[in-house]
Design a protein around this motif. Structure first.
Motif, PDB file in Angstrom:
ATOM      1  N   PRO A  13      23.952   5.116  -8.940  1.00 19.80           N
ATOM      2  CA  PRO A  13      24.133   3.784  -9.535  1.00 19.80           C
ATOM      3  C   PRO A  13      25.503   3.225  -9.173  1.00 19.80           C
ATOM      4  O   PRO A  13      26.459   3.981  -8.975  1.00 19.80           O
ATOM      5  N   VAL A  14      25.596   1.926  -9.068  1.00 18.86           N
ATOM      6  CA  VAL A  14      26.873   1.298  -8.731  1.00 18.86           C
ATOM      7  C   VAL A  14      27.692   1.176 -10.016  1.00 18.86           C
ATOM      8  O   VAL A  14      27.671   0.153 -10.700  1.00 18.86           O
ATOM      9  N   ASP A  15      28.392   2.232 -10.336  1.00 17.20           N
ATOM     10  CA  ASP A  15      29.190   2.302 -11.554  1.00 17.20           C
ATOM     11  C   ASP A  15      30.425   3.141 -11.242  1.00 17.20           C
ATOM     12  O   ASP A  15      30.317   4.339 -10.942  1.00 17.20           O
ATOM     13  N   ASN A  16      31.601   2.526 -11.292  1.00 17.26           N
ATOM     14  CA  ASN A  16      32.834   3.204 -10.872  1.00 17.26           C
ATOM     15  C   ASN A  16      33.077   4.499 -11.628  1.00 17.26           C
ATOM     16  O   ASN A  16      33.398   5.535 -11.030  1.00 17.26           O
ATOM     17  N   ASP A  17      32.934   4.459 -12.952  1.00 19.76           N
ATOM     18  CA  ASP A  17      33.222   5.644 -13.763  1.00 19.76           C
ATOM     19  C   ASP A  17      32.262   6.781 -13.437  1.00 19.76           C
ATOM     20  O   ASP A  17      32.671   7.942 -13.320  1.00 19.76           O
ATOM     21  N   LEU A  18      30.986   6.437 -13.296  1.00 20.35           N
ATOM     22  CA  LEU A  18      29.998   7.476 -13.016  1.00 20.35           C
ATOM     23  C   LEU A  18      30.196   8.073 -11.629  1.00 20.35           C
ATOM     24  O   LEU A  18      30.124   9.292 -11.448  1.00 20.35           O
ATOM     25  N   LEU A  19      30.466   7.238 -10.631  1.00 22.03           N
ATOM     26  CA  LEU A  19      30.681   7.741  -9.279  1.00 22.03           C
ATOM     27  C   LEU A  19      31.922   8.631  -9.221  1.00 22.03           C
ATOM     28  O   LEU A  19      31.919   9.668  -8.558  1.00 22.03           O
ATOM     29  N   GLN A  20      32.962   8.221  -9.927  1.00 21.38           N
ATOM     30  CA  GLN A  20      34.178   9.044  -9.954  1.00 21.38           C
ATOM     31  C   GLN A  20      33.906  10.379 -10.634  1.00 21.38           C
ATOM     32  O   GLN A  20      34.397  11.428 -10.195  1.00 21.38           O
ATOM     33  N   GLU A  21      33.098  10.357 -11.707  1.00 24.20           N
ATOM     34  CA  GLU A  21      32.756  11.598 -12.399  1.00 24.20           C
ATOM     35  C   GLU A  21      31.910  12.503 -11.516  1.00 24.20           C
ATOM     36  O   GLU A  21      32.056  13.736 -11.556  1.00 24.20           O
ATOM     37  N   LYS A  22      31.034  11.924 -10.703  1.00 21.46           N
ATOM     38  CA  LYS A  22      30.241  12.729  -9.776  1.00 21.46           C
ATOM     39  C   LYS A  22      31.147  13.462  -8.781  1.00 21.46           C
ATOM     40  O   LYS A  22      30.926  14.636  -8.472  1.00 21.46           O
ATOM     41  N   ILE A  23      32.167  12.753  -8.311  1.00 25.31           N
ATOM     42  CA  ILE A  23      33.107  13.382  -7.386  1.00 25.31           C
ATOM     43  C   ILE A  23      33.886  14.498  -8.090  1.00 25.31           C
ATOM     44  O   ILE A  23      34.012  15.613  -7.571  1.00 25.31           O
TER      45      ILE A  23
END
Length: 339
Positions: free
Chosen positions: A30-40
């Motif tokens: 999903p295009v969501d900064n917080d979620l993408l950062q958490e995935k990393i």
């Protein structure tokens, strides 16, 4: 040279661009900064753990052009799904309506909600950006996950699944979801899809029908897409079928895309890959092979025809540039397979 490696925090901008390009229905990005950062961050933590069995780890990889530094695509592995947040599927089964008195015998397909894949490993988030969909890149990106799993087998379950994107149009409308929305929900498919990507699955247990659904009661459009994949997902499904993955009747709750499965030890790439010792020479050429350095946090893999495998001595000869790219020296161990 194209190098597959673990994602890191410096890849955030490229990772977000991939999420944008992946479009509707690609739930895991999903295009969501917080979620993408958490995935990393979660991926970095997972690679760093000392483990002897899988739990809730997630390993994310990126494919990088070593000359330009451009990120070409991504893929990921979930070590054990459903351990923290329930993983729901519909299972397509059958029920029989039989009356000897009336001479009636009808077989009807039914969809039953279940959590049968809890604890399985999942390969996911396979996406190769449009400009790079040529040559062997897609095949390499898909198959290299399996050599990582083979080299770190205790980190993964024996059953491996892959959820394939179901049918939806360019605006993200799913025929299957439209029927569910009409009868049980009041939100559009992209919103539901986004919530699932954020990990917010409470509404599933709250609003999903608790009893099996008779498939013949669905709209004709919804019935037609059960177990079918999105047009852009067909190449990925074909690759997995060649690896031995099979569809056993499990589908996604929202778009009815198929979930396929295989035993890790039965996957074609795992069976056909070999562990070899490295020998470094100049002016080597042969059949194109994928090569993994068998690392964990230092994992790197590439594919090249600047190599030659001797099955008698189990030696892989590679050119210095390949050795340098993978951080290898003469005598080091690698896992390799032909592409």
């Amino acid at each position: 040279m194209q190098i597959l490696r673990p994602i890191n925090s410096n890849d955030f901008a490229a990772f977000k661009q991939i999420a944008i390009e992946s479009g509707h229905g690609f739930t895991s990005l999903p295009v969501d900064n917080d979620l993408l950062q958490e995935k990393i961050s979660r991926s970095e933590r997972s690679f760093a753990k000392q483990l002897n069995k899988p739990f809730d780890e997630g390993y994310v990889f990126v494919l990088e052009d070593s000359e330009t530094g451009e990120i070409m695509g991504t893929t990921a592995i979930e070590a054990a799904v459903g351990m923290q947040i329930p993983l729901y599927h519909y299972h397509l089964g059958k029920t029989v309506h039989h009356s000897r008195t009336l001479g009636v015998y009808n077989t009807v397909d039914i969809l039953s909600m279940c959590n049968d894949y809890t604890g399985c490993s999942e390969i996911c988030t396979l996406f190769l950006r449009e400009p790079f969909r040529k040559g062997l890149a897609g095949r390499f990106l898909s198959r290299s996950r399996f050599v990582f799993m083979a080299d770190h087998e205790t980190r993964f379950a024996q059953t491996v699944i892959a959820e394939m994107r179901g049918v939806s149009d360019n605006n993200g409308r799913s025929p299957f979801w439209q029927w569910l929305q009409e009868h049980f929900f009041s939100i559009e498919f992209p919103q539901a899809d986004h919530l699932v990507g954020l990990g917010d699955k409470v509404f599933i247990s709250e609003l999903m029908p608790k009893y099996p659904i008779y498939a013949n009661l669905l709209s004709e459009q919804a019935q037609a897409v059960i177990g079918q994949v999105h047009e852009k997902t067909k190449p990925a499904l074909k690759l997995l079928e060649k690896e031995g993955f099979e569809h056993r009747g499990y589908i996604d709750l929202f778009d009815a895309g198929p979930t396929v499965e295989a035993k890790l030890s039965n996957i074609r790439t795992v069976q056909h890959s070999v562990v070899a010792k490295v020998s470094i020479h100049s002016n080597i050429s042969g059949q194109a092979r994928a090569i993994s350095n068998q690392g964990l946090t230092s994992f790197k893999a590439t594919f090249t025809d600047k190599c030659s495998y001797d099955s008698t001595t189990k030696t892989l000869s590679i050119e210095p540039c390949v050795a340098q790219a993978l951080g290898l020296e003469t005598g080091d161990s690698v896992r390799t397979f032909t592409l």
